[in-house]
Scaffold this motif. Structure first.
Motif, short mmCIF file in Angstrom:
data_model
loop_
_atom_site.label_atom_id
_atom_site.label_comp_id
_atom_site.label_asym_id
_atom_site.label_seq_id
_atom_site.Cartn_x
_atom_site.Cartn_y
_atom_site.Cartn_z
N VAL A 22 38.10 111.11 -57.76
CA VAL A 22 38.97 109.95 -57.48
C VAL A 22 39.98 110.28 -56.39
N LEU A 23 40.19 111.57 -56.11
CA LEU A 23 41.13 111.96 -55.07
C LEU A 23 40.49 111.97 -53.69
N ALA A 24 39.18 111.80 -53.64
CA ALA A 24 38.46 111.81 -52.36
C ALA A 24 38.29 110.41 -51.78
N ASP A 25 38.38 109.40 -52.63
CA ASP A 25 38.22 108.01 -52.19
C ASP A 25 39.59 107.40 -51.92
N ARG A 26 39.74 106.67 -50.81
CA ARG A 26 41.06 106.19 -50.41
C ARG A 26 41.66 105.21 -51.41
N THR A 27 40.82 104.36 -52.01
CA THR A 27 41.34 103.37 -52.95
C THR A 27 41.80 104.03 -54.24
N THR A 28 40.94 104.87 -54.84
CA THR A 28 41.32 105.48 -56.11
C THR A 28 42.39 106.55 -55.92
N ARG A 29 42.46 107.16 -54.73
CA ARG A 29 43.55 108.11 -54.48
C ARG A 29 44.89 107.38 -54.44
N LEU A 30 44.91 106.17 -53.83
CA LEU A 30 46.14 105.39 -53.80
C LEU A 30 46.55 104.98 -55.21
N ILE A 31 45.60 104.54 -56.01
CA ILE A 31 45.91 104.15 -57.40
C ILE A 31 46.42 105.35 -58.18
N THR A 32 45.78 106.51 -58.01
CA THR A 32 46.23 107.73 -58.67
C THR A 32 47.66 108.07 -58.27
N GLN A 33 47.97 107.86 -57.00
CA GLN A 33 49.31 108.18 -56.51
C GLN A 33 50.37 107.29 -57.17
N PHE A 34 50.04 106.02 -57.40
CA PHE A 34 50.98 105.16 -58.11
C PHE A 34 51.11 105.57 -59.57
N ALA A 35 50.03 106.11 -60.15
CA ALA A 35 50.09 106.56 -61.55
C ALA A 35 50.97 107.78 -61.70
N VAL A 36 50.87 108.72 -60.73
CA VAL A 36 51.64 109.98 -60.81
C VAL A 36 52.31 110.19 -59.45
N PRO A 37 53.38 109.44 -59.16
CA PRO A 37 53.95 109.41 -57.80
C PRO A 37 54.55 110.73 -57.32
N ALA A 38 54.90 111.64 -58.23
CA ALA A 38 55.49 112.91 -57.81
C ALA A 38 54.47 114.05 -57.81
N ALA A 39 53.18 113.72 -57.89
CA ALA A 39 52.15 114.75 -58.01
C ALA A 39 51.61 115.17 -56.66
#
Length: 383
Positions: free
Chosen positions: A288-305
């Motif tokens: 999920v960190l390789a795809d631009r859409t799911t990476r963005l969603i992941t970033q909103f889930a864990v913004p300080a990661a």
């Protein structure tokens, strides 16, 4: 007071031809959609904002090496009118005139490619008479465009770097443009001159500052790039509401800017013991960190990661560390699935799994179908 430099003869004709060609290029790309912005673009000679030169990346270098291009070079003037971003400062202080040879440091200021600048102004939907605050004056090129569209009296621009701000002030003066130029932290805004109808940022922010929302009239808009430590970014247009919140669509998931100085990722600290922790299986792995859409969603889930690829024991693993809480997740592929190992203050990856699973169950909408909401205490994405 000195007016703008008036070139004459062949030099002036060449500059005008280059500017006309740039405007035609921007129209063909769809960056210029309305007549007022076409007129503004045709009235701003970009080379006036690059008289200190710029840096070019040296092909094939890793990490990237930079070499300077000065105004006395035959390459300089034509390059000023290419639809490209041009780096104007490196490592916070180094200018093109300071370098003979190459430098391998990170860029810290640039002249953004004109098509992005104009596209953002079009997306901001400004109207005559509106008051606009620009965060990040940079070279002053975008500030000049705003002045041509709205009038200098309606434009306030803030630049963090005093030397960069002074260069922009001089360039704007050469064109007889005199907006309100401030030097300081743009993340604080400029409350004493507000409220504003529009705020636009030409730097990326980790979280949208509440000061921007407070300084925008209800119904006003903020256009900015939200970018985090997972290297995902999104251009968002937020409408400010009377309750002190703001929300609006993601316009593009590809746009990126240099981060605001105070929002740049901090140096990586001491890593926790990644060999310990509870292991379990998961259907949502590091892919999920390789795809631009799911990476963005992941970033909103864990913004300080932050995401790292590390050798843990005898295996290569994808490690995600929350730099605020110390919670961490290590992921490795196993068979047709993934194994997650977690440690720290809270189960970090569960937050990611919850949001990604919800996104998948809703059909996996594109980034441009999502909406961002900002409150005084949170920043979230939904669809």
């Amino acid at each position: 007071m000195r007016g703008p430099r008036r070139p004459s003869g062949e030099g002036a004709m060449n500059e005008q031809r280059l500017l006309q060609h740039l405007v035609a290029t921007l129209r063909a790309k769809g960056a210029l959609r309305t007549e007022p912005w076409k007129e503004a673009a045709a009235a701003v000679p970009r080379h006036e904002f690059l008289r200190g030169g710029f840096f070019r990346a040296v092909p094939g270098t890793e990490p990237t090496a930079w070499t300077s291009v000065r105004p006395d070079s035959g390459e300089w003037l034509p390059a000023c009118y290419l639809d490209e971003s041009l780096v104007t400062q490196i490592a916070g202080t180094v200018r093109p005139a300071d370098i003979r040879g190459e430098i391998m440091r990170e860029p810290t200021s640039s002249s953004t490619l004109p098509s992005l600048v104009l596209r953002m102004f079009e997306d901001l939907e400004v109207e005559p008479g509106m008051k606009m605050l620009e965060i990040g004056t940079g070279t002053g090129y975008s500030t000049a465009l705003a002045c041509r569209r709205l009038g200098s009296e309606n434009v306030t621009s803030i630049e963090y770097d005093a030397d960069v701000a002074q260069s922009a002030r001089e360039a704007l003066g050469r064109l007889d443009l005199y907006p309100t130029l401030l030097t300081g932290d743009g993340l604080l805004g400029a409350a004493e001159l507000g409220p504003y109808d529009r705020i636009i940022a030409t730097c990326a922010v980790h979280t949208v500052p509440t000061s921007w929302i407070e300084q925008t009239r209800p119904g006003g808009r903020i256009l900015t790039v939200i970018a985090g430590r997972l290297n995902a970014s999104a251009l968002v247009r937020l409408t400010v509401h009377g309750d002190g919140t703001a929300s609006g669509p993601v316009l593009d998931g590809h746009v990126s800017f240099m981060p605001a100085r105070s929002h740049a990722p901090p140096p990586l600290g001491v890593l926790p013991d990644l060999s310990a922790g509870r292991e379990r299986g998961t259907g949502i792995g590091a892919d999920v960190l390789a795809d631009r859409t799911t990476r963005l969603i992941t970033q909103f889930a864990v913004p300080a990661a932050r995401h790292l690829k590390l050798r843990v024991g005898h295996r290569d693993e994808d490690v995600v560390i929350d730099e605020e809480t110390g919670a961490w997740t290590a992921l490795r592929a196993e068979g047709s699935g993934w194994i997650v190992r977690e440690g720290g203050a809270h189960p970090l990856w569960e937050t990611v799994e919850e949001l990604i699973e919800r996104w998948r169950s809703d059909g996996g909408p594109a980034v441009e179908q999502t909406t961002v909401t900002v409150t005084a205490h949170s920043q979230s994405i939904r669809w």
